[in-house]
Design a protein around this motif. Structure first.
Motif, mmCIF file in Angstrom:
data_model
loop_
_atom_site.group_PDB
_atom_site.id
_atom_site.type_symbol
_atom_site.label_atom_id
_atom_site.label_comp_id
_atom_site.label_asym_id
_atom_site.label_seq_id
_atom_site.Cartn_x
_atom_site.Cartn_y
_atom_site.Cartn_z
ATOM 1 N N ASN A 20 -81.814 -23.692 -24.108
ATOM 2 C CA ASN A 20 -82.276 -23.181 -25.157
ATOM 3 C C ASN A 20 -83.450 -22.663 -25.006
ATOM 4 O OD1 ASN A 20 -83.798 -23.222 -27.778
ATOM 5 N ND2 ASN A 20 -82.031 -24.611 -28.682
ATOM 6 N N TRP A 22 -85.860 -21.833 -26.895
ATOM 7 C CA TRP A 22 -87.038 -22.279 -27.803
ATOM 8 C C TRP A 22 -87.552 -23.489 -27.027
ATOM 9 C CZ3 TRP A 22 -88.628 -18.446 -30.224
ATOM 10 C CH2 TRP A 22 -87.901 -17.590 -30.788
ATOM 11 N N HIS A 23 -86.746 -24.465 -26.611
ATOM 12 C CA HIS A 23 -86.996 -25.495 -25.869
ATOM 13 C C HIS A 23 -87.887 -25.288 -24.645
ATOM 14 C CE1 HIS A 23 -83.961 -28.610 -28.114
ATOM 15 N NE2 HIS A 23 -84.724 -27.434 -28.859
ATOM 16 N N TRP A 74 -94.493 -23.636 -35.816
ATOM 17 C CA TRP A 74 -92.938 -23.729 -36.240
ATOM 18 C C TRP A 74 -92.123 -24.063 -34.758
ATOM 19 C CZ3 TRP A 74 -89.390 -20.779 -33.167
ATOM 20 C CH2 TRP A 74 -88.073 -20.761 -33.868
ATOM 21 N N LEU A 75 -92.718 -23.544 -33.697
ATOM 22 C CA LEU A 75 -91.738 -23.953 -32.719
ATOM 23 C C LEU A 75 -91.964 -25.580 -32.102
ATOM 24 C CD1 LEU A 75 -90.622 -22.937 -29.808
ATOM 25 C CD2 LEU A 75 -92.793 -22.840 -29.204
ATOM 26 N N CYS A 76 -93.056 -26.033 -32.197
ATOM 27 C CA CYS A 76 -93.175 -27.565 -32.037
ATOM 28 C C CYS A 76 -92.455 -28.280 -33.065
ATOM 29 C CB CYS A 76 -94.718 -27.896 -31.700
ATOM 30 S SG CYS A 76 -95.516 -27.063 -30.561
ATOM 31 N N GLY A 77 -92.576 -27.899 -34.289
ATOM 32 C CA GLY A 77 -91.784 -28.691 -35.183
ATOM 33 C C GLY A 77 -90.354 -28.527 -34.966
ATOM 34 N N LYS A 78 -89.759 -27.272 -34.824
ATOM 35 C CA LYS A 78 -88.393 -27.198 -34.665
ATOM 36 C C LYS A 78 -87.830 -27.961 -33.219
ATOM 37 C CE LYS A 78 -84.827 -23.846 -33.224
ATOM 38 N NZ LYS A 78 -83.966 -24.868 -33.418
ATOM 39 N N VAL A 79 -88.673 -27.918 -32.328
ATOM 40 C CA VAL A 79 -88.130 -28.553 -31.186
ATOM 41 C C VAL A 79 -88.393 -30.159 -31.309
ATOM 42 C CG1 VAL A 79 -88.438 -28.817 -28.549
ATOM 43 C CG2 VAL A 79 -88.599 -26.704 -29.511
ATOM 44 N N ASN A 81 -87.964 -31.603 -34.010
ATOM 45 C CA ASN A 81 -86.735 -32.011 -35.016
ATOM 46 C C ASN A 81 -85.302 -31.860 -34.205
ATOM 47 O OD1 ASN A 81 -88.294 -32.566 -37.242
ATOM 48 N ND2 ASN A 81 -87.994 -30.328 -37.926
ATOM 49 N N ASP A 82 -85.405 -30.856 -33.176
ATOM 50 C CA ASP A 82 -84.027 -31.068 -32.636
ATOM 51 C C ASP A 82 -83.861 -32.089 -31.633
ATOM 52 O OD1 ASP A 82 -83.667 -28.283 -33.551
ATOM 53 O OD2 ASP A 82 -84.200 -27.385 -31.916
ATOM 54 N N GLY A 141 -94.799 -30.057 -36.913
ATOM 55 C CA GLY A 141 -95.339 -29.063 -35.920
ATOM 56 C C GLY A 141 -96.736 -28.723 -36.036
#
Length: 167
Positions: A20, A22-23, A74-79, A81-82, A141
């Motif tokens: 991924n 983003w990861h 955004w990125l840190c929050g998304k990853v 959460n993932d 994030g």
């Protein structure tokens, strides 16, 4: 042990880091997967970008800091959460941005990169008030990023004193 039955243990390196994009970015292009001191490795990965950022006008570097910080929220929050982990130790985008903040308006040269690296790691590890409070009480994030952004600001102030003292 984790707080949530579906939560991934923080020390686990998710295979998604390699699949991924983003990861991969959040894990500092893979540096966050190293077994010891991922924050230190992420800080080191940030250093080769500094000469590029220093080629920008001061306002351009400042703008880049704002963009990378907002992107990091955004990125840190998304990853996180993932991965179902509040702040996976392998997410090091926040350390990278903290390093970039530390070295804004600092002269070029390896000695300055070394001093900035040491200064940022000092504040990031020690976490003086209010950094420690933010680390414990601000989540998502923004929380992942904010303690390192503030460590970067503290280190930046220290670097500016050092630049002034040496110049």
């Amino acid at each position: 042990m984790t707080d949530h039955p579906n939560q991934v243990p923080a020390e686990f390196v998710p295979p998604s880091v390699w699949r991924n994009p983003w990861h991969f970015i959040a894990f500092g292009f893979g540096s966050g997967t190293l077994p010891k001191a991922p924050g230190t490795w992420g800080s080191l990965v940030a250093l080769p970008f500094i000469p590029l950022w220093q080629m920008l006008p001061d306002w351009g570097y400042w703008l880049l800091l704002g963009v990378t910080m907002l992107f990091g929220f955004w990125l840190c929050g998304k990853v996180a959460n993932d991965l179902r982990v509040h702040d996976h130790e392998g997410i090091v985008w926040d350390e990278m941005v903290g390093m970039w903040i530390t070295l804004w308006l600092v002269p070029e040269g390896w000695q300055w990169l070394l001093a900035g690296f040491l200064m940022f790691r000092f504040f990031d590890i020690l976490k003086p008030w209010p950094i420690r409070w933010i680390d414990k009480h601000v989540h998502g994030g923004v929380g992942i990023m904010l303690d390192d952004v503030l460590a970067g600001v503290f280190a930046w102030l220290g670097m500016q004193v050092l630049v002034w003292a040496v110049a």
